[in-house]
Design a protein around this motif. Sequence first.
Motif, PDB file in Angstrom:
ATOM      1  N   GLN A   1      14.999 -41.320  58.285  1.00 41.25           N
ATOM      2  CA  GLN A   1      15.763 -40.980  57.082  1.00 41.25           C
ATOM      3  C   GLN A   1      16.419 -39.613  57.217  1.00 41.25           C
ATOM      4  O   GLN A   1      17.575 -39.427  56.844  1.00 41.25           O
ATOM      5  CB  GLN A   1      14.868 -41.006  55.847  1.00 41.25           C
ATOM      6  N   LYS A   2      15.695 -38.654  57.757  1.00 38.66           N
ATOM      7  CA  LYS A   2      16.258 -37.317  57.947  1.00 38.66           C
ATOM      8  C   LYS A   2      17.426 -37.355  58.929  1.00 38.66           C
ATOM      9  O   LYS A   2      18.450 -36.708  58.711  1.00 38.66           O
ATOM     10  CB  LYS A   2      15.172 -36.362  58.441  1.00 38.66           C
TER      11      LYS A   2
ATOM     12  N   LYS B   1      19.335 -39.981  59.521  1.00 41.14           N
ATOM     13  CA  LYS B   1      20.420 -40.673  58.815  1.00 41.14           C
ATOM     14  C   LYS B   1      21.126 -39.721  57.845  1.00 41.14           C
ATOM     15  O   LYS B   1      22.358 -39.681  57.793  1.00 41.14           O
ATOM     16  CB  LYS B   1      19.860 -41.873  58.052  1.00 41.14           C
ATOM     17  N   ASP B   2      20.344 -38.955  57.090  1.00 36.72           N
ATOM     18  CA  ASP B   2      20.934 -38.001  56.147  1.00 36.72           C
ATOM     19  C   ASP B   2      21.780 -36.959  56.876  1.00 36.72           C
ATOM     20  O   ASP B   2      22.873 -36.605  56.412  1.00 36.72           O
ATOM     21  CB  ASP B   2      19.844 -37.304  55.331  1.00 36.72           C
ATOM     22  N   ARG B   3      21.289 -36.476  57.997  1.00 31.39           N
ATOM     23  CA  ARG B   3      22.046 -35.488  58.777  1.00 31.39           C
ATOM     24  C   ARG B   3      23.325 -36.099  59.342  1.00 31.39           C
ATOM     25  O   ARG B   3      24.362 -35.425  59.405  1.00 31.39           O
ATOM     26  CB  ARG B   3      21.189 -34.932  59.910  1.00 31.39           C
TER      27      ARG B   3
ATOM     28  N   ASN C   1      25.030 -38.567  57.911  1.00 29.49           N
ATOM     29  CA  ASN C   1      25.925 -38.726  56.765  1.00 29.49           C
ATOM     30  C   ASN C   1      26.551 -37.407  56.323  1.00 29.49           C
ATOM     31  O   ASN C   1      27.667 -37.388  55.805  1.00 29.49           O
ATOM     32  CB  ASN C   1      25.181 -39.369  55.588  1.00 29.49           C
ATOM     33  N   CYS C   2      25.828 -36.308  56.514  1.00 30.40           N
ATOM     34  CA  CYS C   2      26.331 -34.985  56.122  1.00 30.40           C
ATOM     35  C   CYS C   2      27.040 -34.268  57.270  1.00 30.40           C
ATOM     36  O   CYS C   2      27.405 -33.094  57.132  1.00 30.40           O
ATOM     37  CB  CYS C   2      25.173 -34.129  55.601  1.00 30.40           C
TER      38      CYS C   2
END
Length: 70
Positions: free
Chosen positions: A22-23, A25-27, A29-30
């Motif tokens: 998840q981390k 994926k979040d990175r 996306n950002c």
Amino acid sequence: TLHSLLQVPDYYDIIKQPISFQKIKDRLNCLVYGSPQEVIGAVALLFRNAIEYNAVSLICKRRGIFNVMI
């Protein structure tokens, strides 16, 4: 998500650089990662953490040092 202290209370004692899918994926996306190599490095860290934690937990469990829910 990163591991719950209730599920694996020793995780953060063993793993000093925790990371999760998840981390990552979040990175992604950002747009935090500057190169594909950085993404590969993060995924490699995730797998190294899994191998290290599970190896340490298995050794300790076999020796009866503590019980860990894997």
